[in-house]
Design a protein around this motif. Structure first.
Motif, PDB file in Angstrom:
ATOM      1  N   PRO A  29      29.348  15.310  10.722  1.00 54.47           N
ATOM      2  CA  PRO A  29      28.493  16.504  10.722  1.00 54.47           C
ATOM      3  C   PRO A  29      27.952  16.819  12.117  1.00 54.47           C
ATOM      4  O   PRO A  29      27.638  15.905  12.889  1.00 54.47           O
ATOM      5  N   GLY A  30      27.848  18.089  12.410  1.00 57.73           N
ATOM      6  CA  GLY A  30      27.245  18.504  13.674  1.00 57.73           C
ATOM      7  C   GLY A  30      28.149  18.346  14.879  1.00 57.73           C
ATOM      8  O   GLY A  30      27.702  18.432  16.020  1.00 57.73           O
ATOM      9  N   LEU A  31      29.436  18.117  14.625  1.00 57.02           N
ATOM     10  CA  LEU A  31      30.379  17.889  15.722  1.00 57.02           C
ATOM     11  C   LEU A  31      30.911  19.224  16.246  1.00 57.02           C
ATOM     12  O   LEU A  31      31.250  20.101  15.460  1.00 57.02           O
ATOM     13  N   THR A  32      30.978  19.371  17.565  1.00 53.00           N
ATOM     14  CA  THR A  32      31.546  20.607  18.106  1.00 53.00           C
ATOM     15  C   THR A  32      33.052  20.432  18.296  1.00 53.00           C
ATOM     16  O   THR A  32      33.525  19.322  18.568  1.00 53.00           O
ATOM     17  N   THR A  33      33.771  21.530  18.160  1.00 53.39           N
ATOM     18  CA  THR A  33      35.230  21.475  18.269  1.00 53.39           C
ATOM     19  C   THR A  33      35.665  21.031  19.657  1.00 53.39           C
ATOM     20  O   THR A  33      36.617  20.270  19.803  1.00 53.39           O
ATOM     21  N   ASP A  34      34.963  21.516  20.667  1.00 53.98           N
ATOM     22  CA  ASP A  34      35.353  21.158  22.029  1.00 53.98           C
ATOM     23  C   ASP A  34      35.228  19.656  22.268  1.00 53.98           C
ATOM     24  O   ASP A  34      36.091  19.035  22.877  1.00 53.98           O
ATOM     25  N   LEU A  35      34.134  19.097  21.790  1.00 61.83           N
ATOM     26  CA  LEU A  35      33.929  17.660  21.990  1.00 61.83           C
ATOM     27  C   LEU A  35      34.965  16.865  21.198  1.00 61.83           C
ATOM     28  O   LEU A  35      35.527  15.886  21.691  1.00 61.83           O
ATOM     29  N   MET A  38      38.163  16.901  23.040  1.00 62.16           N
ATOM     30  CA  MET A  38      38.090  16.040  24.225  1.00 62.16           C
ATOM     31  C   MET A  38      38.218  14.565  23.832  1.00 62.16           C
ATOM     32  O   MET A  38      38.967  13.806  24.456  1.00 62.16           O
ATOM     33  N   GLY A 154      22.096  10.158  20.760  1.00 67.90           N
ATOM     34  CA  GLY A 154      21.410  11.447  20.612  1.00 67.90           C
ATOM     35  C   GLY A 154      22.197  12.541  19.940  1.00 67.90           C
ATOM     36  O   GLY A 154      22.049  13.715  20.267  1.00 67.90           O
ATOM     37  N   LYS A 155      23.064  12.170  19.011  1.00 68.21           N
ATOM     38  CA  LYS A 155      23.824  13.174  18.267  1.00 68.21           C
ATOM     39  C   LYS A 155      23.485  13.032  16.784  1.00 68.21           C
ATOM     40  O   LYS A 155      23.061  11.953  16.352  1.00 68.21           O
ATOM     41  N   PRO A 156      23.677  14.090  16.002  1.00 63.43           N
ATOM     42  CA  PRO A 156      23.384  13.950  14.568  1.00 63.43           C
ATOM     43  C   PRO A 156      24.216  12.839  13.939  1.00 63.43           C
ATOM     44  O   PRO A 156      23.834  12.280  12.917  1.00 63.43           O
ATOM     45  N   TYR A 157      25.348  12.542  14.526  1.00 60.15           N
ATOM     46  CA  TYR A 157      26.271  11.577  13.928  1.00 60.15           C
ATOM     47  C   TYR A 157      26.243  10.212  14.616  1.00 60.15           C
ATOM     48  O   TYR A 157      27.092   9.367  14.324  1.00 60.15           O
TER      49      TYR A 157
END
Lengths: 209, 121
Positions: A29-35, A38, A154-157
């Motif tokens: 959850p909360g993951l960005t596509t760009d990251l 990468m 520091g990420k939701p996941y």
């Protein structure tokens, strides 16, 4: 009424990068596509570097007065990441990732030839990886991506416990891939035997202590 | 409806109950709301740098202005739209005036941070 379970298109998108992106993206959850993209690339590159899964045996020729052989890039999609073996030069200097220099002095005026075993890695995320990697090592790659994602602070996941678990599974997958590459992709083809010394053999052929 | 800088400002205005009256000016001019959005982008950049990979992490952030950027597409992934909306509303409520609601401002600013950093928010 159509059977929703029959719509396998959703769950078996393809045996390529999309499958990896979809599987990880659906879990985190909360993951960005760009990251995500990468991290997938970081994992794939690392997988090839650590497992040396793709190895190429090449024959080389060095013309008279030439002293440098450059194996890198291997082709437009693959680069050399390390030498696994090399023969043919008495005095060779290896310059990573894929260059060899004949340091013989004076510069030889004869033709030299030999063989090299190269470990390769893809040079970008758009390189089509072979089917066997996507199917045999899909879980390993997915574990590698999840390991890197969960480890981020520091990420939701963020989840160190999960990161450690997926890290172990990833490293185990790499070890398996490396073993397969070492066995030249033949499983159970030749029985593996303990080295002679390990079963208590002596130099004179006597067994046991 | 496509998510744009203008749509975020409009939605913020709805949450602030500050829709433009037939006569008279709204309580928060567009310039103030878009300025809060620019500030919120800085906060997102600090807390979730991964949102800005597409921009380039070593480049300055874009600065939006109204009405010039009314139709500019919301610049980062959609999942950050809602936190930024809360930020703009909360930040606007921090203004010292008769109608501001400090409790609401604190709640919304906390929600902004929680949505960026936690799953359960």
């Amino acid at each position: 009424m159509s059977d929703p379970c029959g719509d396998t298109g959703l769950f078996q998108s393809s045996t390529d990068l999309d499958r990896l992106l979809d599987n990880v993206g659906a879990l985190v959850p909360g993951l960005t596509t760009d990251l995500l993209t990468m991290v997938c690339w970081n994992t794939i590159e690392d997988f090839y570097q650590r497992s040396t899964y793709r190895r190429e045996h090449v024959y080389w020729v060095l013309n008279p007065q030439e002293v440098v052989i450059n194996f890198d890039p291997y082709d437009s999609n693959w680069r050399v990441c390390r030498f696994m073996g090399f023969s043919g030069l008495q005095q060779a200097k290896f310059i990573p990732p894929g260059r060899v220099q004949d340091t013989t002095y004076p510069v030889p005026d004869n033709e030299r030839n030999g063989e090299a075993l190269l470990a390769l890695k893809p040079n970008n995320l758009r390189v089509d990886l072979p089917y066997d990697v996507w199917t045999n090592y899909f879980e390993a790659l997915m574990n590698g991506v999840l390991h890197r994602l969960y480890m981020q602070p520091g990420k939701p996941y963020s989840d160190m416990q999960a990161a450690q678990l997926h890290g172990r599974l990833y490293r185990s997958g790499i070890a398996s891939a490396r073993a397969e590459a070492q066995a030249q992709h033949v499983r159970e083809g030749a029985p593996w035997r303990f080295p002679y010394f390990a079963v208590g053999g002596h130099a004179d052929g006597r067994q046991g202590l | 409806m496509a998510r744009t800088v203008g749509s975020l400002v409009t939605e913020a205005r709805q949450l602030l109950n500050d829709e433009v009256p037939i006569s008279g000016a709204p309580r928060f001019p567009d310039a103030d709301l878009v300025s809060a959005l620019n500030e919120g982008m800085l906060q997102v950049r600090a807390k979730r740098p991964d949102a800005f990979l597409r921009f380039g992490l070593r480049l300055p952030l874009p600065v939006y202005a109204m009405p010039k950027d009314k139709d500019t597409a919301f610049p980062i992934e959609d999942q950050f739209y809602s936190p930024l909306l809360f930020y703009v509303v909360g930040r606007s409520e921090l203004i010292e005036d008769t109608f501001s609601d400090d409790g609401r401002a604190v709640t919304l600013m906390s929600k902004f941070t929680a949505q960026l950093l936690r799953v359960s928010s």
